[in-house]
Write an enzyme that holds these catalytic residues in place. Structure first.
Site, mmCIF file in Angstrom:
data_model
loop_
_atom_site.group_PDB
_atom_site.id
_atom_site.type_symbol
_atom_site.label_atom_id
_atom_site.label_comp_id
_atom_site.label_asym_id
_atom_site.label_seq_id
_atom_site.Cartn_x
_atom_site.Cartn_y
_atom_site.Cartn_z
ATOM 1 N N GLY A 219 44.286 17.366 -27.049
ATOM 2 C CA GLY A 219 45.320 16.593 -27.697
ATOM 3 C C GLY A 219 44.838 15.177 -27.760
ATOM 4 C CB CYS A 220 43.855 13.227 -29.787
ATOM 5 S SG CYS A 220 42.638 14.461 -29.321
#
Lengths: 146, 243, 430, 503, 366
Positions: free
Chosen positions: E14-15
């Site tokens: 995720g980011c």
């Protein structure tokens, strides 16, 4: 005294208490023979009451203030001084059914031949009453009471 | 208590709030909030927070009675699994607003994003209410098990004020939408009807509450302009299996 | 004064026995003197008809084992008749002129059988009442001596019925004469009475109702027939009056002890005079359902009263919860039980009934104000005691009333709290 | 339409010489396989209804009943197995997803059985566990990389250790919700965990008010349906576990049908009575790893960082990467459920075909976390059909901190693994809410049996450790030197990180 | 660190993402994008951060700028030999960095401004094709060398660390670009490899991505049909290549390319007007291998253009804003407001709906 405590929430209504009571009070004490030969001659002292999903196995409560003893006109119904159990002396019972009339638990029956009262004798000759010993779910438990 | 959130980490901010609440403080004004997460998480009755700035995700997660007023937009995950309390958002809401909300009210002046009111559920006296001022994204009220969502469409947006898959898997509660909604926008588990007498008072009360919060004339929204979306069954997937 | 006992009990039947055990629950050693007019070891009075019928032996008559007085540490003066109670002096006088002192006195003299004064010829030989062991012996001897083949029993109540049964056992053709429209009308409702009557008729018993005996006809001083008020004359070699008993209050008449029908007692079985208690058929105590003081001459009642009296005499704190009329009697081979109010007293009563005439099974529950006030069981009597318990408790049965009448009815249908208390076995009384 | 293609799985035989017509069997079969014919006064049995749970046979006082597989053979066909054919009959009849219960029964390799344990001989001493301390105490939670001490004469610990679970036996009861199992079963698990000093897991069904007294030994679960989750619930347990996946049904959710949502369950789950309790496949607020972090920290905030917050995942293809992500997302423990893990209800196709063996998952995860230097950032719990103490020892040697047992616990309570949990008619009173059946499980008995089980396993673990010359479980944990493989390929040995027997 | 390339795992994670484009072509320092991405610190875990900047080399706008990392001097030598053989290196330098306490284990970072000559034996390949080939060849054949970016007038800067630290490390405040995109990474599998950070880039495409592509396995095999070797075991890589394939090679209009990657549901297609429906059906039928399934939100940079879009059910967040000439795209609104406190408009695009920033008419940047 020791008393059979009924944990009705754990009674599964299987009827094994009745089965073993019959065996215990049979002549042979052997389960298959007891049922094949004597089934009709024995009224079990424990009887399972069932209503919907609820059930409990009820035997004489051996009440502290046993009204059956009070009502028994012959003196047949008495408390065993050693065990505290309420017992019916069938030699003296005349089958007047006064005990049935007053037992609030409905735990006394007419005997199989209809002449004397029949009830739980607390298996006083056993360490643990057979209904307790054979209850698969510990719905019947023998407990010491103050 | 007034806290300047500029430059402090959310954990510090929230701990500061929690400690003050423990000490008996009930009124908070948070300034310069910018992405601070979890504000109001688990906060109980009797606490009131005013937020100036953009609070971060999961605002009011597990909140249990506090009140929060936000003078701007909010981000994603507002009122996640909230149990009770009230949130007033003067701007827009993000995605996943009111996830598994079990109680409390969330009033949004503007629009809300995708997947809002998912798994919203009522229980006993707890009835979650979510009011969207303008429009809502796809999957509104998905898996909804209870509670009320109202989409006011206050700007009379062209087309439908809600997206697709509205009420998919819904098995309790109701969604009231002011404006058009086409069959294909709805999940298979719901049905649509005009607002009946039974719901009128409740709907009006909710409209009043929202209007009061934002100083709008509640008369702008007549109950007959709404449709009610509600589940066909409380057991939507009862026939899914072979035994 | 010959002696002074801590506890003096006049009577030797159930109330007296219960009093002894009641005293001994609390006071293990206080001296108890028990005085009985009859010479017998305490015996079961209801068994006299069984004795007559040959169903029990004399040995089986004992209500308590032979060593009971000894084990209970009771000084039993059997065959001693008390003639007078002097409450002021705390003494009683015997027929022999002796004086016995007491600290606490229990009058448990029971009842005296009624022989109607308006019937002529009751002094003939072969006319009996039937309430004591000696009566049974006398009747038995008379039958044997005179080869009695037929008898008339006056009174279709319970004593009458039990007498009939004994006579049937002895092979004596018996006719019952009953003033009311049916037999057993005092304890049963009409349906049950009719069932019982029918069953008796099947056994060859003649039943004459709505009539009574006008005169006993005798020859050579011995009964030969009974003439009824309706004009019929029934030949017979034996007449038994089984009309009922009256409280045996003679010994306290003229004292300060209040007498109404019987000796009036409070819930602790105390008479109006200090240190004097009464229990059993002689006592007039509160009735459970109506709350008035009544004489209820039944066995369990007497036991309970005796027990309460005994405990209180010994300084205990026992209370009589009220008498309840109830009877269990087997009509030939049909067991029956009746408890409390068996017929509605007015429109405010409801009844529930289940009847199978051919099978001689009948169940009836009488309800008032959401509570059971009476019940009748014929044939199927299993679990009747549960209903008796509910009557005693005064439990509101509105929520499960429909089940009461069912054959499957059991403790399990009762409210959990109540049934748990019953099942606990630790106290069935409220 | 008569369902004439449905064939019995079992044949129930009644020995007429032994049957006493007591009807115990009739009363015990919730599937109504036994019936008493009033007219003939005789008990008859309909084998098509038998699920092979043995309830009747167990309770028959004369042992008159025997149950054997129905020998209704199809023409032998390795491809078209009887099960495959019968499944098609069922689905073509009823439509719908095939449902099943318990763990994967397929004849896939069980790697525990291909790993063998070490024991000391001569060169180093074994230890007598009867005489000497054998320490099993295990702490699960995030531990710092290193401790900081202040200088000075008496060094003072400066580092505060985060919240830890403390296990007296490295075996916990895995998540089984009240709803999937009966209240009595839940109570027994909670009480047994308390008695033994380990933990039970609420599953996703919330925590019943009456069980809150045991909550100090319970892990409260937060799943996609968020049933029964509020701030009190989160704070009531010893730890919080976010359920992402379950070994028996990775990637899918679950439905507790409305008819099972009784008043009591409704109160526990905090949902209206009688409505379906639908657990969606994903958490709708978690679509990526940073969302998981967001939920972990939302829970940490709501519990003021006083509870370990863990994550339960199913063992799937990239499990090592996923577990690493969970740890990096802030999980204080990661629970991994292997493909043989149990369930109350799962689509058969998923249960039998999705996921990977826990043995490989554990080995891969432990190795990966160590490679990344983050192994001590989180505890590692493994689940997925631990059948005995030896399985537990092997798992710990492979690198687990503790095991979760589900099926084994149910079996201790009487479960016969008939795989019919999903019907709600569990004759043993475990996987049912039918009040007629739930009474069959007396929690006093069940608690006793669970305690016995854990204590006997603990003793066996101590015996095995003693044999290895190890008296503290720390020395077993991750000590793969004590494992050797048999009947494994090089590749398998490689993934497991163990040597071949004889090496 | 080459072992990372052979990991049997795909990268997942995720980011946070953020992108800013000035449509007037005005260039601005990297300081702003660093601040924006720093605001979403919570979304990454310190295992990756990166940036792409457009318009940063105006003086060499016609040359490809190849920014590379080398783990070993041998790799650098080997790469330079290959470059000498394949193209004209006009200028080369170390990529400027500054020592940073949070940044450790940095590789050798070097950039080359190059041009390629047509390959006479393969006239069908233009210079871009040759650059792609070169890019792939370095990545697949040279141990310990890795191309960050190889586009004109743009560059990617990335590494292991939090993005704000990476930005400072690369001295991005010293560059001026008209488009900046940035990424904070939360990987789930890597022990930290500079090449594994975002953006992923090919030619002038650079992409930052939040989410996971569940269809990665087939996207990768689909791309292989067209000569793209996915060497990075990262799902993000395929998005970059798909853009290059669909837009540059196949010449699809941007909207169509986006529709191929995030197509409407069939039930939506069925409700479309006839012509549109036929078109949508054709796109899905032909470009099934390009469908990106699973949650994603991306910001794609290219010369003169910045595109944001997310998966068709919008499982990842994406907020957009405009303020003045600038278009902002980010995972969180707070990240935008950090650098643009009072935007003209803030909006949440629909799932699958591309948001496109383009240089205003007449603006030339390269």
């Amino acid at each position: 005294m020791k008393r059979i405590i009924i944990h009705e929430e754990y009674c599964i209504g299987c009827g094994l208490c009745e089965v073993h009571c019959i065996v215990k009070h049979s002549r042979t004490g052997k389960i298959i023979r007891a049922f094949k030969e004597e089934r009709d001659q024995i009224v079990p002292g424990v009887q399972v009451e069932r209503d919907g999903y609820e059930s409990f196995a009820l035997q004489c409560r051996h009440c502290d203030d046993a009204v059956c003893i009070e009502a028994c006109m012959t003196g047949a119904m008495h408390r065993d001084p050693e065990t505290g159990a309420v017992l019916c002396d069938t030699d003296r019972c005349v089958g007047c059914w006064m005990c049935i009339m007053v037992c609030p638990a409905g735990a006394i029956q007419q005997g199989a031949d209809g002449t004397v009262a029949s009830k739980c004798d607390a298996c006083t000759d056993e360490e643990i009453p057979v209904c307790v010993a054979n209850c698969p779910n510990e719905a019947l438990v023998l407990e010491d009471e103050e | 208590m007034r806290i300047d959130a500029a430059g402090i980490h959310y954990r510090q901010l929230n701990e500061q709030i929690n400690e003050a609440v423990d000490a008996g403080e009930t009124e908070f004004v948070l300034d310069n909030v910018l992405g601070h997460r979890y504000i109001g998480a688990g906060l109980r009755d009797g606490v009131h927070l005013t937020i100036n700035g953009i609070p971060g995700n999961d605002l009011a997660a597990f909140m249990d009675g506090a009140e929060i007023e936000v003078h701007s937009n909010v981000q994603d995950g507002v009122a996640n699994t909230m149990n009770a309390g009230r949130i007033i958002v003067h701007g827009d809401g993000g995605d996943i607003l009111g996830h598994s909300m079990r109680g409390g009210h969330v009033l949004v002046r503007g629009l809300v994003g995708y997947r809002c009111g998912i798994h919203c559920k009522a229980y006993e006296e707890r009835l979650p209410v979510m009011v969207v001022g303008t429009t809502a994204g796809d999957y509104l009220g998905e898996y909804m098990a209870g509670g009320v969502i109202v989409v006011l469409n206050a700007e009379d947006t062209d087309g439908s004020p809600v997206g697709r898959f509205c009420g998919t898997g819904m098995h309790g509660g109701a969604i009231f939408v002011r404006g058009e909604i086409e069959e294909h926008q709805l999940g298979a588990e719901v049905t649509v009807e005009p607002v009946g007498e039974a719901d009128r008072d409740m709907l009006e009360a909710i409209i009043r509450e929202w209007s009061m919060a934002f100083g709008v004339d509640p008369g702008r929204f007549a109950p007959e302009e709404f449709v009610k979306i509600f589940p066909r069954s409380s057991r939507p997937y009862g026939k899914l299996y072979a035994y | 004064m010959k002696s002074k006992s801590k506890y003096l009990i006049i009577g030797n039947s159930v109330a007296a026995v219960a009093a002894v055990s009641g005293i001994r629950q609390i006071d293990e050693s206080g001296e108890i003197t028990l005085v009985s007019r009859e010479p017998h070891h305490t015996y079961s009075r209801p068994l006299i008809t069984y004795l007559l019928g040959g169903k029990v032996t004399e040995e089986q008559m004992a209500y308590r084992p032979a060593d009971w007085y000894e084990k209970s540490n009771v000084n039993a003066l059997l065959g001693t008749e008390i003639t007078r109670v002097n409450p002021d002096e705390h003494t009683v006088e015997t027929a022999d002129g002796e004086t016995l002192g007491y600290e606490k006195l229990l009058i448990a003299t029971g009842g005296t059988p009624i022989v109607p004064g308006n019937v002529a010829g009751t002094d003939a030989a072969g006319v009996f009442t039937f309430t004591t062991w000696d009566d049974a012996k006398a009747i038995e001897a008379y039958i044997a001596e005179h080869g009695v083949e037929s008898a008339v029993v006056v009174g279709g109540g319970l004593i009458g019925l039990k007498s009939v049964e004994a006579l049937i056992e002895l092979g004596i053709q018996t006719t019952v004469v009953e003033l009311a429209e049916t037999m057993l009308s005092a304890s049963f409702d009409r349906t049950a009475s009719e069932l019982a009557q029918r069953r008796l008729a099947e056994e060859g018993v003649q039943v004459r109702t709505s009539t009574t005996t006008e005169e006993i006809l005798a020859q050579e001083g011995r009964v030969v027939a009974a003439k009824l008020t309706d004009g019929e004359t029934i030949p017979c070699g034996l007449v038994i009056f089984a009309i009922g008993v009256l409280p045996a209050t003679e010994i306290v008449e003229g004292t300060d002890i209040e007498i109404d029908r019987g000796i009036v007692v409070d819930d602790r079985m105390r008479t109006s005079v200090e240190d004097v208690y009464a229990a059993g058929d002689v006592a007039q105590a509160r009735e459970l359902i109506c709350g008035e003081k009544r004489c209820i001459a039944i066995f369990p009642n007497a036991f309970r009263q005796g027990d309460v009296a005994g405990r209180n005499m010994a300084g205990g704190d026992a209370s009589f919860e009220g008498g309840l009329v109830m009877n269990s009697v087997t009509v030939v081979d049909v067991p029956t039980i009746s408890v409390g109010v068996t017929e509605p007293l007015d429109d405010s009563y409801e009844t529930m009934v289940q009847l199978d005439e051919d099978a001689y099974t009948y169940r009836k529950i009488v309800l008032h104000d959401g509570r059971i006030v009476g019940a009748v069981f014929v044939g199927d009597i299993e679990r009747a005691g549960i209903i008796t318990g509910l009557i005693r408790e005064g439990l509101d049965v509105s929520n499960f009333r429909d089940m009461l009448i069912s054959r499957d009815f059991g403790l399990i249908q009762l409210p959990t709290e109540y049934r748990r208390r019953v099942i606990s076995g630790t106290g069935t009384r409220a | 339409m008569p369902n004439w293609l449905i064939e019995p799985d079992f044949v129930v035989e009644r020995d007429p010489d032994r049957c006493i017509q007591c009807e115990v069997c009739v009363r015990q079969c919730a599937n109504e396989a036994h019936e008493f014919d009033e007219e003939l006064q005789e008990v008859f049995t309909d084998s098509t209804r038998c699920v092979g749970c043995h309830r009747c046979a167990s309770l028959c006082p004369t042992d008159a009943i025997s149950i054997r597989p129905a020998e209704l053979e199809f023409r032998p066909n390795e491809n078209w197995s009887a099960q495959a054919i019968r499944n098609i009959y069922k689905q073509s009849e009823q439509g719908g997803v095939l449902l099943t219960g318990m763990g994967n029964p397929e004849p896939l390799p069980i790697y525990w059985d291909r790993m063998l344990l070490n024991a000391s001989q001569v060169t180093n001493p074994s230890i007598d566990p009867l005489r000497e301390p054998m320490e099993l105490l295990t702490h699960i939670g995030s531990k710092p990389q290193r401790l900081e001490f202040s200088g000075g004469e008496t060094p003072q610990l400066e580092t505060t250790l985060g919240p830890q679970l403390e296990l007296h036996v490295p075996v916990m009861f895995s998540a089984m919700s009240y709803g999937s199992i009966s209240y009595n079963a839940s109570e027994a698990l909670a009480r047994a965990a308390n008695e033994v000093g380990t933990y039970a897991n609420t599953g996703e069904g919330g925590l019943h008010e009456d069980l809150r007294q045991y909550a100090g030994r319970m892990i409260v679960q937060v799943a996609s349906g968020r049933f029964g989750v509020d701030v009190d619930y989160l704070n009531s347990g010893a730890a919080v576990e976010i359920k992402i996946g379950q070994g028996a049904k990775p990637g899918i959710g679950g439905h507790l049908p409305g008819e099972k949502v009784s008043a009591d369950i409704s109160a526990t789950r905090m949902i209206p009575e009688g409505t379906d309790a639908l657990s969606p496949a994903p958490h709708h607020d978690i679509y990526s790893i940073e969302d998981l972090r967001q939920l972990i920290y939302a829970i940490k905030e709501a519990t003021r960082y006083r509870k370990p917050v863990g994550v339960k995942i199913a063992a799937v293809h990239h499990v090592a990467a996923i577990a690493s992500g969970c740890v990096r997302a802030g999980a204080d423990f990661v629970a991994i459920d292997g493909y043989r893990g149990g369930t109350g209800a799962a689509p058969t196709m998923i249960r039998n075909n999705v996921g990977i063996p826990i043995e490989f998952a554990l080995a891969a995860v432990d190795s990966r976390l160590r490679e990344e230097g983050i192994r001590q950032d989180a505890g590692l719990i493994v689940a997925g059909s631990f059948r005995c103490a030896a399985d537990v020892v092997k798992a710990i040697a492979l690198g687990a901190d503790a095991c979760y047992i589900g099926t084994a616990a149910l079996v201790a309570m009487g479960c016969h693994v008939c795989q019919k949990c999903y019907t709600g008619r569990c004759n043993w009173g475990i996987a049912t809410q039918d009040p007629y059946l739930t009474r069959r499980l007396n929690p006093n008995i069940a608690t006793r049996r669970l305690v016995n089980l854990l204590e006997s396993w603990a003793h066996e673990i101590q015996e095995i450790m003693g044999g290895m010359g190890i008296n503290a479980i720390e020395s077993l944990r991750g000590n793969r030197d004590h494992l050797r493989g048999v009947n494994l390929t090089d590749r398998e040995l490689n993934v497991l990180g163990i040597q071949m027997a004889g090496e | 660190m080459a072992t990372n390339r052979t990991l049997p795992f795909k990268d997942m994670g995720g980011c946070s993402i953020s992108g800013v484009m000035d449509e007037s072509g005005r260039r601005f320092s990297g300081e702003e994008i660093i601040r924006s991405i720093r605001n979403m610190h919570e979304r990454s875990n310190g295992l990756g951060g990166g940036f792409a900047a457009y318009g940063i080399f105006p003086e060499r706008a016609d040359q490809y700028c190849m920014q590379l990392m080398f783990d070993t001097p041998e790799a650098k030598r080997e790469t330079e030999a290959l470059l000498d053989e394949r193209c004209n290196v006009h200028y080369a330098e170390d990529i400027p960095t500054r020592p940073h306490e949070a940044i450790t284990d940095e590789p050798l970072l070097h950039r080359y401004f190059v041009s390629v000559e047509p390959d006479k034996s393969r006239p069908h390949l233009d210079e871009n094709d040759l650059m792609v080939e070169l890019h792939m060849e370095i990545n697949t054949t040279i141990q310990d060398a890795f191309v960050f970016s190889a586009g004109k007038n743009m560059g990617c800067f990335k590494g292991v660390g939090f993005p704000e630290d990476i930005g400072e490390y690369f001295r991005l405040e010293e560059y001026e670009a008209y488009t900046w995109i940035a990424h904070g990474r939360f990987p789930t599998n890597t022990t930290g490899w500079w090449g594994g950070a975002h953006p992923f880039s090919i030619l002038d495409w650079a992409i930052v991505h939040n989410g996971e592509i569940s269809s990665y396995g087939i996207n990768k095999r689909y791309l292989r049909n067209f000569g793209y070797e996915c060497t990075l075991q990262t799902d993000t890589e395929v998005i970059a290549y798909l853009f290059d394939l669909l837009i540059r090679k196949h010449g699809l209009p941007l909207e169509v390319a986006c529709q191929a990657m995030a197509p409407p549901f069939w039930e939506d297609i069925e409700r479309m007007p006839e012509r549109e429906q036929a078109q949508a059906k054709a796109i899905r039928a032909v470009y099934g291998g390009a469908l990106l399934n699973g949650p994603f939100a991306v910001v794609v940079g290219s010369t003169g253009r910045m595109i944001g879009f997310s998966d068709r059910t919008k499982l990842r967040p994406q907020v957009c804003a405009r303020g003045g000439d600038r278009l902002y795209i980010a995972s969180e609104e707070a990240a935008i407001r950090t650098i643009c406190p009072d935007p003209d408009v803030v909006w949440h695009p629909d799932g699958g709906e591309p948001v496109v920033g383009e240089l205003q008419a007449g603006v030339q940047v390269a």
